[in-house]
Design a protein around this motif. Structure first.
Motif, PDB file in Angstrom:
ATOM      1  N   ARG A   5       0.818  -1.208   0.000  1.00 25.95           N
ATOM      2  CA  ARG A   5       0.000   0.000   0.000  1.00 25.95           C
ATOM      3  C   ARG A   5       0.852   1.258   0.000  1.00 25.95           C
ATOM      4  N   TYR A   6       1.876   1.285   0.854  1.00 27.22           N
ATOM      5  CA  TYR A   6       2.639   2.515   1.018  1.00 27.22           C
ATOM      6  C   TYR A   6       4.132   2.265   1.214  1.00 27.22           C
ATOM      7  N   ARG A 142       2.332   8.381   9.050  1.00 23.68           N
ATOM      8  CA  ARG A 142       1.716   7.461   8.096  1.00 23.68           C
ATOM      9  C   ARG A 142       2.540   6.179   7.952  1.00 23.68           C
ATOM     10  N   GLU A 146       1.084   2.443   8.666  1.00 27.56           N
ATOM     11  CA  GLU A 146       1.102   1.413   7.628  1.00 27.56           C
ATOM     12  C   GLU A 146       1.929   0.208   8.073  1.00 27.56           C
ATOM     13  N   ARG A 149      -0.067  -2.003  10.411  1.00 26.91           N
ATOM     14  CA  ARG A 149      -1.139  -2.724   9.733  1.00 26.91           C
ATOM     15  C   ARG A 149      -0.636  -3.874   8.868  1.00 26.91           C
ATOM     16  N   LEU A 150       0.676  -3.951   8.678  1.00 27.72           N
ATOM     17  CA  LEU A 150       1.205  -5.000   7.809  1.00 27.72           C
ATOM     18  C   LEU A 150       1.051  -6.381   8.436  1.00 27.72           C
ATOM     19  N   SER A 218       4.913   0.878  -4.711  1.00 27.09           N
ATOM     20  CA  SER A 218       3.701   0.766  -3.896  1.00 27.09           C
ATOM     21  C   SER A 218       2.512   1.362  -4.642  1.00 27.09           C
ATOM     22  N   ASP A 220       0.748   3.722  -3.534  1.00 23.77           N
ATOM     23  CA  ASP A 220       0.869   5.171  -3.394  1.00 23.77           C
ATOM     24  C   ASP A 220       1.749   5.758  -4.502  1.00 23.77           C
TER      25      ASP A 220
END
Length: 696
Positions: A5-6, A142, A146, A149-150, A218, A220
Motif C-alpha cells: 500500500r505505502y 503514516r 502502515e 497494519r502490515l 507501492s 501510493d
C-alpha cells in the motif's frame, strides 16, 4: 503478488535519512539539500514553467539507492574523513536483522514525542523533535501506521526487499569497521546459518530478484504516477507517449486493483486519439467508481468533462445540455471554482463557435460579451482564482481587438494579465505569446509576429499545450507563405514533429494548413486542376478552427475571381459576409471581405462601385490600426483611381503609403504590388514578366 500500500524499501531508506537528520547527524551545510531531497520524494511538486526540468527523461518512479548516493556523497559529515553517505550507509547496514526494522519504527515514534519541560530547561535534548503536523511528522506518522497494519508475511517481504534494495552498496561496508562481517542478518550469523542452509533459504531464498523489483513500487507511488500523467495530459493536451504505455500497462496489471486515476488517464488518451466511444466508456468508469466511493464532489467535473468531450466532436446540443447541468450541480454543491470554469468555457465556446451554439439553442447566459467578461473577472477576484482572472483579462484584450477598439486598451489588459502571471506564477505563456504575435501582425510588424511564435516554440514549448504550439507553427507558415515562399512554408510543415501519439485534431490542423498553402500556390500558378482537387478535399467540419474556416472560404473566393467567375465569387462573398455579421466576427475578417468585394468590382469592370467599399475598408482599418489591411485598401483605392484615369490622385495615395510599406510599383501596369497589396498579390495569377521576378 500484490503491491504494498505505502511502505517500500525506498521509503525505509528515507525514514533512515530522517532519523539521521533528527539525531543531528547532518551538518549545517547539508541540511537544506537533504531536506529538499526528502520533501521532493514524499511531496513532489510540479516543475516551474519558467525553466526546463532537469530530471532525466527515463527514470524509475521509486527512488533508487543511487539517488541517495548522488545527494549525500558531496557533503562531509561530522566524522573526519567520512562523507554523509558513509554515515547514512552505516545506519542502513546497522539494520542487520528483522528486529532492527521494528526498532527503527520505535525510534521514529520517539521523534514525535514532545520533550519534557525539565529536559528543555537542562538543555539535555540532543535530537530534533518533529511536530506531528509537519511534513516530516506526517511522513513518520503514516509510515508507522502502515507498518503496524502490515501482516507478518508482508512485513517479511518488506524486510527482504529492503535487503535486495541496499545490496548494491555492499562495497561501502568495507570502509565501515565491523559491518562487513555481519552479513545481511546478524541473528543468522550468530546461529551459524548461511546461504544454502534450509532455514536460511526458507527465510530469504524464496524472495527472488524479480519479486524484489515488483515490491519496490507501492500503490501510493502508482497513484502519484497517475496524477503526474493526468497533469501532463490536461495541461499539455497530448496523449500518453508510446514508450510509456507498455510500462504503465504492466504496472497496472501487476497491481491487482488499478487506481481510479487509471480510467481517467485512458479517457484522455482515447479522447485525443479520436476514439469517441472508448472515451465515454472510460469516463463513465472513472466517475462511477468515484460515486461508489462516496466522492460526490466529482459529479460536476464528470459533467464538465462530458460537455468538453461532446463539443470537441461537434455534438453541440449534447454539450450545452451537459454544461447547463454542470452549472446547476456546481451551484448546488457550492463549488465556485467549477462554476467559474464552466461559465468561462461556455463563454469561450459561444465566441469560438457562435453559429453552432445558436443552432444548438444557446441564447446567452451572461448577457453581452462585455458583461460576461466583467462578471467572470469579478468572480475570479472574489474567489482568488488568479489563473481564471489572467485568462479573462487576456480575453478582454482580445475582445478590444476583435471589435476594433483602440489598441492601447488591448495593451492595457495584456500588461495586467502579464503582471498577474509573474506575481502569482501562472503558466499562461503560450496564450500570451500567440496574442502578442497576432497583435504585432495587425500592426504590420510581421517580423515581431514571427519572433513571438519562435519564442513560444523554443523557450516555452515544454509548458505550453500542444494546441498552442501547433497554432504558432501554423502562423509562422502563413507568414512565410504570405511572402510567396510556398516551398519554404511547405517545408516547415513537413519538418513538424508528428508522432503517432499526437491528437487527431493535431493531424487535422496540419492537413488543413498544408492544403491551404498548396491551394494558394496553385491559384498563384493558375493550376486550376490542382485548385479543384484541393477545394474538394479541404472541406471544414463543425470542429474546424474558425480562423482556418475563414481562410478556406477566402481562398475559394479568390480562386473563383482568378477564374473570372465573378457572379459565383460575389455570391460566395455575400454568404461569407452574412455569416460574419451574424457571428459578430473579427473586424479584420470583415475588412478583408470589403477589400475582396472592391477587388471583384474592379476586375468586373465596375471600379466606381468598388471605390466606396475600398474607402470604407481603409477608414475602418485606420481606426482599428489594422495596418496590412490599410495598405491593401489604399493600394486598392489607387488601383481603382488608376483604372478610371485619376492618375494624380492615385500617385498621391501611393506616395503617402509607400514609405511605410517599402513596396515598388508594378512597372508594366502601374498597379501597386508586393507588400502593399498582400491579398491581391497572394492570389492573382502571375503575368509573363513576373515569372522571372517572382520569389520561390
Amino acid at each position: 503478488m500484490s503491491k504494498p500500500r505505502y511502505l517500500t524499501p525506498s521509503k525505509i531508506s528515507l525514514l533512515v535519512l530522517v532519523n539521521l537528520y533528527c539525531s543531528s547527524g547532518v551538518p549545517s551545510s547539508a541540511i537544506v539539500p537533504v531536506l529538499s531531497f526528502i520533501l521532493s520524494q514524499c511531496f513532489p511538486t510540479p516543475p516551474s514553467a519558467a525553466r526546463v526540468s532537469r530530471v532525466a527523461k527515463h527514470h524509475d518512479i521509486s527512488t533508487s539507492v543511487h539517488a541517495f548516493e548522488d545527494i549525500l556523497h558531496r557533503h562531509a559529515s561530522s566524522m573526519p574523513g567520512r562523507t554523509l553517505l558513509d554515515v547514512f550507509l552505516k545506519n542502513m547496514w546497522e539494520m542487520n536483522s528483522f528486529d532492527e526494522l521494528f526498532n527503527l519504527f520505535d525510534r521514529l515514534g520517539g521523534l514525535l514525542t514532545r520533550p519534557s519541560e525539565e529536559e528543555l530547561r537542562n538543555h539535555s535534548v540532543e535530537r530534533v523533535y518533529l511536530s506531528p503536523t509537519s511534513p516530516l511528522g506526517s511522513l513518520i506518522r503514516r509510515a508507522r501506521v502502515e507498518f503496524v497494519r502490515l501482516p507478518f508475511d508482508d512485513a517479511i517481504r518488506l524486510w527482504s526487499a529492503f535487503i535486495a534494495y541496499r545490496a548494491p552498496t555492499a562495497q561501502w561496508t568495507k570502509r565501515l569497521a565491523g559491518l562487513s562481517s555481519l552479513g545481511i542478518d546478524s541473528v543468522a550469523a550468530d546461529l551459524g546459518i548461511k546461504s544454502g542452509d534450509g532455514l536460511y533459504e526458507t527465510a530469504y531464498g524464496r524472495f527472488s530478484g524479480e519479486e524484489a523489483t515488483e515490491y519496490a513500487l507501492s500503490l501510493d507511488d502508482l497513484e502519484r504516477l497517475m496524477e503526474f500523467q493526468l497533469d501532463r495530459l490536461q495541461r499539455l493536451g497530448c496523449r500518453v507517449p508510446e514508450d510509456m504505455k507498455d510500462p504503465l500497462r504492466e504496472m497496472l496489471e501487476s497491481s491487482g486493483t488499478a487506481p481510479r486515476q487509471a480510467h481517467l488517464v485512458k479517457f484522455f488518451d482515447t479522447w485525443k486519439a479520436g476514439d469517441y466511444t472508448s472515451a465515454f466508456d472510460h469516463l463513465h468508469r472513472y466517475f462511477d467508481y468515484a460515486m461508489q466511493a462516496r466522492e460526490r464532489i466529482h459529479y460536476q467535473y464528470a459533467l464538465l468533462h462530458m460537455a468538453i468531450l461532446h463539443a470537441d466532436f461537434g455534438c453541440f446540443d449534447e454539450a450545452i445540455a451537459a454544461i447547463n447541468e454542470t452549472i446547476a450541480t456546481a451551484r448546488e454543491n457550492q463549488d465556485i471554482h467549477c462554476l467559474n470554469f464552466s461559465l468561462n468555457w461556455l463563454h469561450h465556446m459561444s465566441k469560438a463557435y457562435p453559429k453552432h451554439m445558436k443552432r444548438a439553442g444557446y441564447m446567452g447566459m451572461l448577457g453581452s460579451e462585455k458583461e460576461a467578461l466583467a462578471f467572470l473577472k469579478a468572480k475570479a477576484r472574489e474567489t482568488k482564482t488568479y489563473n481564471l482572472l489572467s485568462a479573462t483579462l487576456l480575453n478582454e484584450a482580445k475582445l478590444h481587438l476583435l471589435m476594433g477598439d483602440p489598441v492601447t486598451r488591448a495593451f492595457d489588459h495584456l500588461f495586467q494579465s502579464s503582471h498577474l502571471n509573474l506575481k502569482e506564477n501562472i503558466s499562461n505563456h503560450g496564450s500570451h505569446m500567440l496574442f502578442q504575435s497576432a497583435l504585432s501582425s495587425r500592426l504590420g510588424l510581421n517580423y515581431m509576429s514571427n519572433v513571438y511564435c519562435e519564442l513560444l516554440l523554443h523557450c516555452y514549448h515544454h509548458s505550453c499545450p500542444l494546441d498552442e504550439q501547433v497554432r504558432a507553427i501554423g502562423r509562422r507558415t502563413f507568414l512565410v507563405a504570405q511572402k510567396g515562399q510556398y516551398a519554404e512554408a511547405l517545408s516547415m510543415l513537413d519538418k513538424m514533429n508528428t508522432p503517432a501519439n499526437h491528437s487527431i485534431k493535431f493531424h487535422h490542423y496540419v492537413f488543413l494548413c498544408t492544403g491551404l498553402v498548396k491551394l494558394k500556390r496553385a491559384i498563384h500558378w493558375t493550376d486550376w486542376t490542382a485548385c479543384e482537387a484541393l477545394l474538394l478535399s479541404l472541406q471544414p467540419d463543425s470542429s474546424t478552427d474558425p480562423e482556418l474556416s475563414f481562410m478556406l472560404s477566402e481562398s475559394r473566393i479568390y480562386y473563383l475571381v482568378a477564374r473570372g467567375l465573378f457572379s459565383e465569387a460575389f455570391k460566395a462573398l455575400d454568404t461569407l459576409s452574412t455569416s460574419l455579421k451574424d457571428e459578430g466576427a473579427d473586424v479584420m475578417q470583415r475588412v478583408e471581405v470589403l477589400i475582396a468585394k472592391a477587388e471583384i468590382y474592379r476586375l468586373a469592370g465596375e471600379p466606381e462601385r468598388g471605390f466606396s467599399v475600398a474607402l470604407r475598408a481603409a477608414s475602418v482599418s485606420f481606426k482599428a490600426r489594422l495596418m496590412p489591411c490599410l495598405w491593401s485598401a489604399v493600394g486598392m483605392l489607387a488601383n481603382i483611381l488608376n483604372s478610371i484615369g485619376e492618375y494624380g490622385a492615385a500617385m498621391r495615395l501611393l506616395h503617402a503609403v509607400i514609405p511605410q510599406v517599402s513596396a515598388p510599383l508594378n512597372p508594366k501596369s502601374g498597379e501597386i504590388c508586393a507588400h502593399c497589396s498582400p491579398v491581391a498579390r497572394e492570389f492573382r495569377p502571375l503575368r509573363e514578366w513576373e515569372v522571372v521576378l517572382a520569389p520561390g
